[in-house]
Design a protein around this motif. Sequence first.
Motif, PDB file in Angstrom:
ATOM      1  N   GLU A  58       7.717   6.067   2.262  1.00  0.00           N
ATOM      2  CA  GLU A  58       6.624   6.145   3.246  1.00  0.00           C
ATOM      3  C   GLU A  58       7.197   6.088   4.649  1.00  0.00           C
ATOM      4  OE1 GLU A  58       3.444   3.368   2.364  1.00  0.00           O
ATOM      5  OE2 GLU A  58       2.599   4.846   0.952  1.00  0.00           O
TER       6      GLU A  58
ATOM      7  N   GLY B 118       2.844   9.084  -4.808  1.00  0.00           N
ATOM      8  CA  GLY B 118       1.863  10.024  -4.275  1.00  0.00           C
ATOM      9  C   GLY B 118       0.715  10.269  -5.223  1.00  0.00           C
TER      10      GLY B 118
ATOM     11  N   LYS C 184      -5.546   6.882  -2.431  1.00  0.00           N
ATOM     12  CA  LYS C 184      -4.734   6.531  -1.266  1.00  0.00           C
ATOM     13  C   LYS C 184      -5.446   5.476  -0.443  1.00  0.00           C
ATOM     14  CE  LYS C 184      -4.122  10.969  -0.212  1.00  0.00           C
ATOM     15  NZ  LYS C 184      -3.640  12.268   0.263  1.00  0.00           N
TER      16      LYS C 184
ATOM     17  N   SER D 168       8.984   9.431   5.453  1.00  0.00           N
ATOM     18  CA  SER D 168       8.158  10.644   5.523  1.00  0.00           C
ATOM     19  C   SER D 168       6.967  10.496   6.475  1.00  0.00           C
ATOM     20  CB  SER D 168       7.618  10.987   4.133  1.00  0.00           C
ATOM     21  OG  SER D 168       6.648  10.021   3.744  1.00  0.00           O
ATOM     22  N   GLY D 169       6.606   9.247   6.796  1.00  0.00           N
ATOM     23  CA  GLY D 169       5.410   9.040   7.611  1.00  0.00           C
ATOM     24  C   GLY D 169       4.126   9.364   6.878  1.00  0.00           C
ATOM     25  N   LYS D 170       4.212   9.485   5.547  1.00  0.00           N
ATOM     26  CA  LYS D 170       3.019   9.804   4.748  1.00  0.00           C
ATOM     27  C   LYS D 170       2.667   8.653   3.811  1.00  0.00           C
ATOM     28  CE  LYS D 170       4.597  14.206   3.739  1.00  0.00           C
ATOM     29  NZ  LYS D 170       4.735  15.326   2.829  1.00  0.00           N
ATOM     30  N   GLN D 171       1.385   8.615   3.409  1.00  0.00           N
ATOM     31  CA  GLN D 171       0.976   7.645   2.393  1.00  0.00           C
ATOM     32  C   GLN D 171       1.482   8.108   1.035  1.00  0.00           C
ATOM     33  OE1 GLN D 171      -3.282   7.350   2.681  1.00  0.00           O
ATOM     34  NE2 GLN D 171      -3.182   5.680   4.165  1.00  0.00           N
ATOM     35  N   LEU D 172       2.324   7.321   0.418  1.00  0.00           N
ATOM     36  CA  LEU D 172       2.878   7.687  -0.888  1.00  0.00           C
ATOM     37  C   LEU D 172       2.731   6.509  -1.852  1.00  0.00           C
ATOM     38  CD1 LEU D 172       6.106   9.576   0.251  1.00  0.00           C
ATOM     39  CD2 LEU D 172       4.112  10.571  -0.894  1.00  0.00           C
TER      40      LEU D 172
END
Lengths: 260, 260, 260, 260
Positions: free
Chosen positions: D188, D149, D154, D191-195
């Motif tokens: 990723e 993160g 990103k 969580s469905g997030k950009q990490l």
Amino acid sequence: MSRKQKPISSDIAWSTKDRIEVRGKSLPDEILGHFNLGDLAYLQLTGKTPTQAESNVFNAIIIALVEHGITPSALAARMTYAGAPESLQAAVAAGLCGLGTVFVGSMEGAAKMLYEVLPADAGDVDLDAIAKQTVADHRARKQIISGLGHPLHKPVDPRTPRLFAIAEENGIAGRYVELMGKIQAEAEAASGKQLPINATGAIGAICCEFGFPGHIVRGFGVMARAIGLVGHIMEESENPMAIELWQRVEDEATAHIRPE
Amino acid sequence: MSRKQKPISSDIAWSTKDRIEVRGKSLPDEILGHFNLGDLAYLQLTGKTPTQAESNVFNAIIIALVEHGITPSALAARMTYAGAPESLQAAVAAGLCGLGTVFVGSMEGAAKMLYEVLPADAGDVDLDAIAKQTVADHRARKQIISGLGHPLHKPVDPRTPRLFAIAEENGIAGRYVELMGKIQAEAEAASGKQLPINATGAIGAICCEFGFPGHIVRGFGVMARAIGLVGHIMEESENPMAIELWQRVEDEATAHIRPE
Amino acid sequence: MSRKQKPISSDIAWSTKDRIEVRGKSLPDEILGHFNLGDLAYLQLTGKTPTQAESNVFNAIIIALVEHGITPSALAARMTYAGAPESLQAAVAAGLCGLGTVFVGSMEGAAKMLYEVLPADAGDVDLDAIAKQTVADHRARKQIISGLGHPLHKPVDPRTPRLFAIAEENGIAGRYVELMGKIQAEAEAASGKQLPINATGAIGAICCEFGFPGHIVRGFGVMARAIGLVGHIMEESENPMAIELWQRVEDEATAHIRPE
Amino acid sequence: MSRKQKPISSDIAWSTKDRIEVRGKSLPDEILGHFNLGDLAYLQLTGKTPTQAESNVFNAIIIALVEHGITPSALAARMTYAGAPESLQAAVAAGLCGLGTVFVGSMEGAAKMLYEVLPADAGDVDLDAIAKQTVADHRARKQIISGLGHPLHKPVDPRTPRLFAIAEENGIAGRYVELMGKIQAEAEAASGKQLPINATGAIGAICCEFGFPGHIVRGFGVMARAIGLVGHIMEESENPMAIELWQRVEDEATAHIRPE
């Protein structure tokens, strides 16, 4: 190597299985419950228990140094705490590191100047002449006079008359306080500028009345500010500003070279 | 960048041309000459003026932390002063940097443990059962109990009964002090070893009686020790040991690899 | 308050979503894998990439400052680590705090002295006469000459001829190195004592050849010693000496006042 | 007291009248002129001379840590320098004090996590399963994964692919680098997030490839940042921002309680 060891010693404190003494007094029996923190600081630094008058004045000068708002020192402590909240002691240490010649050192500068122009063992001297000479010497060297002037508190630093009054009431004010006043009057006359005796100038003069050595004086500021910094770190832990300030600075400071 | 600024604020102090306020009080008129240093520290850190009882206990716990002899922290300060005598503040800072989990942190550990097993809003609870459980949990985790045990002061740390007595006399001692005693008794019984409540354990418990947040507790040790360190630096300036110690260490530590 | 804000800026580095530049170079593409640490330090401090000759000399002078044995600075770091092993950064910080006028400052003192008696833009001057005058001036002021003398390395500090040779081989040695040698010869003749150019004197002179400003020079020592201190802390974590030293000191230093 | 002294020793360096050795090598003859600063740091910290491949990778990871813009750490150093310009070393020290768990500690966290889930002596293991389990464990504990993160960089931190490529080219990349990539992909997905793997995550993984102990890793960041901070202090001495920032903060932060 045939180096011969020299002895080392410390007179401050000792402890055995069931006793602890600090400066010749039993910590449990003669200090805890009998001293307030300012008086204990006086004992720790001078080896002597202050009289009531000394206690009144000493507590006042140390207290005047505890909290000076969001200073660069407080900001350094808050920035450090933001990165290492698990090391509160390192945040206080970071804040103390900047108490040098620019901010707290003026106190030491004032005390050293006063001792130089008026040695403790000086006999009957003409304070007006000393003040005149001191100001003339500083002007000739284009040197500012430690303890005079304040960017905000003009024409009077509100702490100064109060500190001098406390010294006066307790019989501590003498020739150094008087001389500091004469130097200020002379400096204002010579420069045509408002040059109030600031808090560090007042404290420097009072320290000379106590006879504290010049180099201890910065130490008073350092220990007082440690208390102030713990207060700032507590507030930072509840109402932080460090991260916001960092991001503002980063944005603004690199805008001129950062491509969009 | 379209980052939106967030506001920043501090409630500790402000100043204008002719006024300075700290924690809502006029520094010249309501603080200088009216507070002792310990009470001002209480005000700076909590925003409140202590009652006489609170003042008595608070001054005692801070004072108990000022001077602990020639500690590693005092040695770090003295070593630093030997290299940079012009930067007394940096020597104090160096000494504070080591007030971490090993030495002063036990105070914080004790307070946090007590809050965890006995939350401030806990109703009617069985302190004996809590003590038993706490000791059992620590033993199961093979974890030492913060605030118990001392290498020298056995079977009693002489500061502890005195601090607890001061808390008692001033109506501050309550369930946390009682619980600490029960934990100690249980720990000694379970381990078969002497485990006195040391000064940091006593102070941790008293801090819980005040309701101070756990993370402020280390700050008390840091500000107290700053005073102690100034005392050590003063002594080092008059009766130095740092250079002698350095030379002894260098000689001894490298003798096994240094050709003669 | 109607205070007008002044702009702030920094030219060292910037970053966006996908780019990072340091001193005008892409960190991923032009620095990582292309620079060694010494050259990057040169870039960070001067904004310029060193030539191969500059790189050779600069790496040598910084390296000469990394490790000086169990110094007071290393002891301060080790003492701090013993109390706060979770804050390695604070232990390094404590060790750096003592790099002041006594130990590392001599380097800065040497550079400033050399610049003063031989300004960078001085034309054709008589170095012998300057050396004679410099020594005479110091003797008249009873002031030691920064960069001369060493308690152990006599009659020659073994680092000095090597550093001067590296400067010579790389075409960096010039009038400042020559002058430092003449000052040393003159000082030894005038005093009748062995006064080798020590490592900090050699480095000070070489810094003048580079044209580095006097106040940056202490910074070289500080960043070099940070590396050295991490090494000492690593060793302390595996083979500790701090606690043993503390206990020895405590025993010895208070024996004269401690009842048996 | 009948305390028996324990021996103390250090294997890092020794010196006699005419010799100085660091880590078993003659400083004048085998180090000065033969090492660059990064390689000497490797020697100082590990006792070994790096191979060319190790040198390439080690220099790259340290260099990646030198300069991260106007960080809270850089601001703490600049604030400190404003108050004590005569103590440059204390300004660097103040800046280092904040390299704790929030900023540089993530590197240590990543290394320790990787060693825990993949011990150095682990035999044939399923890296995909380890990655899955690691992410699941962190999610169950609601704990962020160290080294993943970044607020700005990103979907990719541009340093990471470059550092991994340098490790790859030099034959240092292995299972830890591979595992870090798998943990990121899994995190990723979960969580469905950009990490992105940030620079400290990349460096943590590479440190595991070297086999560096987890607690040394923070030390790399500390020594690298010391170099960066000297650069910031140099810039502050020529183009200051500390005093301006202080005044802005003071104005804004106390406006809500300051009468005007």
